[in-house]
Design a protein around this motif. Structure first.
Motif, PDB file in Angstrom:
ATOM      1  N   TYR A  44      30.880 -40.528 -17.859  1.00 50.53           N
ATOM      2  CA  TYR A  44      29.909 -41.580 -18.161  1.00 50.53           C
ATOM      3  C   TYR A  44      30.456 -42.519 -19.248  1.00 50.53           C
ATOM      4  N   GLU A  45      31.077 -41.949 -20.256  1.00 48.28           N
ATOM      5  CA  GLU A  45      31.637 -42.752 -21.348  1.00 48.28           C
ATOM      6  C   GLU A  45      32.723 -43.701 -20.848  1.00 48.28           C
ATOM      7  N   MET A  46      33.584 -43.213 -19.965  1.00 50.86           N
ATOM      8  CA  MET A  46      34.667 -44.038 -19.428  1.00 50.86           C
ATOM      9  C   MET A  46      34.123 -45.137 -18.513  1.00 50.86           C
ATOM     10  N   ALA A  47      33.076 -44.812 -17.744  1.00 51.47           N
ATOM     11  CA  ALA A  47      32.547 -45.758 -16.771  1.00 51.47           C
ATOM     12  C   ALA A  47      31.786 -46.906 -17.425  1.00 51.47           C
ATOM     13  N   THR A  48      31.161 -46.668 -18.558  1.00 53.82           N
ATOM     14  CA  THR A  48      30.292 -47.672 -19.169  1.00 53.82           C
ATOM     15  C   THR A  48      30.938 -48.426 -20.326  1.00 53.82           C
ATOM     16  N   LYS A  49      32.214 -48.181 -20.608  1.00 55.63           N
ATOM     17  CA  LYS A  49      32.843 -48.884 -21.727  1.00 55.63           C
ATOM     18  C   LYS A  49      33.087 -50.343 -21.371  1.00 55.63           C
ATOM     19  N   GLN A  50      33.341 -51.160 -22.380  1.00 57.20           N
ATOM     20  CA  GLN A  50      33.502 -52.608 -22.219  1.00 57.20           C
ATOM     21  C   GLN A  50      34.662 -52.952 -21.284  1.00 57.20           C
ATOM     22  N   ILE A  51      34.464 -53.971 -20.470  1.00 62.92           N
ATOM     23  CA  ILE A  51      35.522 -54.467 -19.594  1.00 62.92           C
ATOM     24  C   ILE A  51      36.399 -55.453 -20.367  1.00 62.92           C
ATOM     25  N   GLY A  52      37.688 -55.167 -20.442  1.00 64.05           N
ATOM     26  CA  GLY A  52      38.609 -56.073 -21.126  1.00 64.05           C
ATOM     27  C   GLY A  52      38.526 -55.967 -22.634  1.00 64.05           C
ATOM     28  N   ASP A  53      39.361 -56.754 -23.293  1.00 61.01           N
ATOM     29  CA  ASP A  53      39.429 -56.725 -24.759  1.00 61.01           C
ATOM     30  C   ASP A  53      38.406 -57.658 -25.405  1.00 61.01           C
ATOM     31  N   GLU A  54      37.943 -58.658 -24.683  1.00 59.58           N
ATOM     32  CA  GLU A  54      37.026 -59.642 -25.249  1.00 59.58           C
ATOM     33  C   GLU A  54      35.740 -59.676 -24.433  1.00 59.58           C
ATOM     34  N   ARG A  55      34.620 -59.690 -25.117  1.00 56.77           N
ATOM     35  CA  ARG A  55      33.328 -59.685 -24.429  1.00 56.77           C
ATOM     36  C   ARG A  55      33.110 -61.008 -23.695  1.00 56.77           C
ATOM     37  N   PHE A  56      32.431 -60.903 -22.567  1.00 55.36           N
ATOM     38  CA  PHE A  56      32.192 -62.067 -21.714  1.00 55.36           C
ATOM     39  C   PHE A  56      31.008 -62.862 -22.244  1.00 55.36           C
ATOM     40  N   ASP A  57      31.175 -64.203 -22.355  1.00 57.67           N
ATOM     41  CA  ASP A  57      30.132 -65.063 -22.923  1.00 57.67           C
ATOM     42  C   ASP A  57      29.548 -66.032 -21.896  1.00 57.67           C
ATOM     43  N   CYS A  58      29.638 -65.650 -20.611  1.00 55.47           N
ATOM     44  CA  CYS A  58      29.117 -66.485 -19.521  1.00 55.47           C
ATOM     45  C   CYS A  58      29.834 -67.822 -19.425  1.00 55.47           C
ATOM     46  N   ASP A  59      31.127 -67.820 -19.705  1.00 53.46           N
ATOM     47  CA  ASP A  59      31.957 -69.010 -19.576  1.00 53.46           C
ATOM     48  C   ASP A  59      32.522 -69.044 -18.158  1.00 53.46           C
ATOM     49  N   PRO A  60      32.243 -70.107 -17.376  1.00 51.61           N
ATOM     50  CA  PRO A  60      32.747 -70.154 -15.998  1.00 51.61           C
ATOM     51  C   PRO A  60      34.261 -70.019 -15.914  1.00 51.61           C
ATOM     52  N   GLY A  61      34.970 -70.500 -16.933  1.00 53.67           N
ATOM     53  CA  GLY A  61      36.423 -70.417 -16.907  1.00 53.67           C
ATOM     54  C   GLY A  61      36.952 -69.003 -16.989  1.00 53.67           C
ATOM     55  N   ARG A  62      36.138 -68.072 -17.463  1.00 49.66           N
ATOM     56  CA  ARG A  62      36.562 -66.680 -17.596  1.00 49.66           C
ATOM     57  C   ARG A  62      35.935 -65.782 -16.535  1.00 49.66           C
TER      58      ARG A  62
END
Length: 422
Positions: A44-62
Motif C-alpha cells: 500500500y505504501e509503495m502504491a500510494t506514494k507521490q508520482i515523480g519528483d515534483e508535485r503536479f500543479d495542473c499545468d497542461p505542459g506537464r
C-alpha cells in the motif's frame, strides 16, 4: 541416477513450490490484499506514494509526464481493471476503453457508473481504486489540491474516493473545456509555420508543441483530420534549405500515394534536424551565399587597402591623432545654420556635418555607417547583396575616374607633341 536420488530424498522435507511469475509485486496476485500483514502494508505504501519528483500543479505542459507516470504505476500494481472502462457496463461480453490513454472519449458520468459496480464491495478492484485515488492526491501540489477537492462529490462514490473518477476531474480542471479553447488549439495547429520561427527553428520543440496540442484535443474528445498538411506547412517554414528539400520530397511521396502518418513524419523530421545539427550543417551557407561572403571579404580588404593608400603622408607615418577618450571640441557639436554649408575646413582638415551623429566629422553623410545600417524589414541575404552592390559601384566609380584622368593626361601630351611639331 535421477530417480535413485529422488527415492533417497528425505520424506520429511517438503518439495519446493514454484513461485508464481510476476513482473512486479503488485502483479503477483489478483486476490484481495491483506493490509494487516507487513507485505500488504508495504504494498500500500509503495502504491500510494507521490508520482515523480515534483508535485503536479495542473499545468497542461506537464500533463504528458504526469499521465505517463500514472500509467507506469497502474501497470506495476495491476490497476488495469479499474482504468479499462467497459463501453457497455451491463453487457456480458465487454469491450473496454483505456481511460489513461483515451480520457477524452469517456464521460465522467460513465466512469462513475462503472465505479459503483465495485467500489463498495470487498474486492481487489475496490482496493485498487482507493490506492489510485490516494496516489493521485499525494501527487498534487497544494494549489492543485485546492482546485480539485472542491469537486469532491464528483470523484467520491458512497463517500469513498474513486481513482478513475478523480483522474477524470484532474484532466478536466487542467484543460479548460470550452469551444473557444478547442478553436484556439486548432488555430495553433494550423499556424505551425508562424510558431517555428518563434522557437529559433527548433524542430524538436515544434514536435513537442504539436503533441501537447493533440493531447489538449484528446482531453476534450476532439481530433484533427488535417494534421499532416499542417506539419508539412510548418516544417517548410524552416530556413535550412537541405531540411526543407527533404520535407518537400516526403510531401511529394505522400501525394503520390506513399503511406505517411503524422507520428512517422514527426520522427523523420526530428531525426533529420538532429543529424544536421550534429554535423554542424544546420543553416550552413549555400554555395551562392559563400561566394557572396568571399567576395565581400575581398572587397573589404580592397577598401581597407585603398583607405591606407589615400591617407595623407603624415597620418601614414603615424602622426598622433585625437584620442577617442578626449572630449570633442565644442564647435564639433554646433550644427550649421540653414544657409551655411555642411562642409568646412578647420586647421587644414576638412570636416562634414553628419545628421546621424549630430556632429562634425571626417565622413560625409552619404558614407555614414550608422545611417546605412540594415533596416529591420531587410533580410540578411538582401543586405549582403546591397552592400556588395554599393562596394562594387564605389570601386567602379574610382576606376572610371582614374581612367578619365589618364585619358586627359594622354590628350594633353598629344596636344603638346602636335604643337611642338608645328
Amino acid at each position: 541416477m535421477a530417480d535413485a536420488h529422488a527415492n533417497n530424498a528425505d520424506p520429511n522435507i517438503a518439495a519446493p513450490v514454484a513461485a508464481p511469475f510476476a513482473l512486479s509485486p503488485g502483479l503477483s496476485s489478483h486476490q484481495v490484499i491483506d493490509f494487516s500483514t507487513r507485505e500488504g502494508s508495504r504494498l500500500y505504501e509503495m502504491a500510494t506514494k507521490q508520482i515523480g519528483d515534483e508535485r503536479f500543479d495542473c499545468d497542461p505542459g506537464r500533463m504528458r509526464s504526469f499521465i505517463e507516470g500514472l500509467s507506469i504505476r497502474a501497470s506495476n500494481f495491476g490497476w488495469g481493471p479499474i482504468f479499462n472502462i467497459p463501453d457497455n457496463i451491463e453487457a456480458i461480453v465487454q469491450n473496454t476503453t483505456n481511460l489513461l490513454s483515451n480520457y477524452g472519449d469517456i464521460t465522467l458520468e460513465h466512469i462513475q457508473d462503472h465505479a459503483r459496480t465495485y467500489i463498495s464491495t470487498p474486492s481487489r478492484a475496490a482496493q485498487d481504486s482507493y490506492m489510485a485515488a490516494n496516489c493521485l492526491i499525494s501527487s498534487l501540489s497544494p494549489t492543485a489540491i485546492d482546485r480539485i477537492t472542491i469537486w469532491r462529490d464528483q470523484y467520491t462514490i458512497n463517500g469513498i474516493p474513486s481513482g478513475p473518477c478523480l483522474f477524470k476531474v484532474i484532466i478536466r480542471e487542467t484543460y479548460i473545456d470550452t469551444n473557444a479553447t478547442v478553436t484556439h488549439i486548432r488555430t495553433q495547429l494550423s499556424s505551425l509555420d508562424q510558431y517555428l520561427p518563434k522557437i529559433q527553428l527548433n524542430i524538436t520543440k515544434m514536435n513537442q508543441q504539436v503533441k501537447q496540442l493533440l493531447e489538449g484535443l484528446a482531453a476534450r474528445g476532439e481530433t484533427t483530420n488535417d494534421l499532416l498538411a499542417n506539419l508539412f506547412k510548418g516544417y517548410k517554414a524552416a530556413s535550412d534549405r537541405t531540411f526543407v528539400n527533404y520535407i518537400l520530397k516526403k510531401e511529394e511521396d505522400y501525394h503520390e500515394g506513399l503511406p505517411m502518418t503524422p507520428d512517422h513524419l514527426m520522427n523523420l523530421a526530428d531525426n533529420k534536424y538532429k543529424t544536421l545539427v550534429q554535423l554542424s550543417l544546420w543553416n550552413a551557407p549555400s554555395p551562392e551565399e559563400e561566394k557572396i561572403l568571399t567576395l565581400e571579404a575581398k572587397l573589404q580588404k580592397l577598401e581597407s587597402k585603398k583607405k591606407t593608400e589615400n591617407k595623407p603622408k603624415h597620418q601614414v607615418k603615424g602622426k598622433p591623432q585625437r584620442n577617442r577618450n578626449t572630449p570633442k571640441p565644442d564647435w564639433m557639436s554646433v550644427p550649421p545654420k540653414d544657409d551655411e554649408p555642411k562642409q568646412k575646413t578647420v586647421e587644414k582638415s576638412e570636416y562634414f556635418w553628419c545628421d546621424k551623429h549630430n556632429s562634425w566629422g571626417k565622413h560625409k553623410m552619404v558614407d555614414c555607417r550608422q545611417a546605412n545600417i540594415r533596416k529591420p524589414g531587410t533580410s540578411k541575404p538582401e543586405a549582403k547583396k546591397e552592400r556588395l552592390v554599393k562596394a562594387l559601384a564605389a570601386l567602379l566609380d574610382d576606376s572610371d575616374s582614374e581612367q578619365d584622368d589618364n585619358d586627359e593626361e594622354y590628350s594633353d601630351e598629344s596636344d603638346n607633341e602636335a604643337s611642338d611639331s608645328e
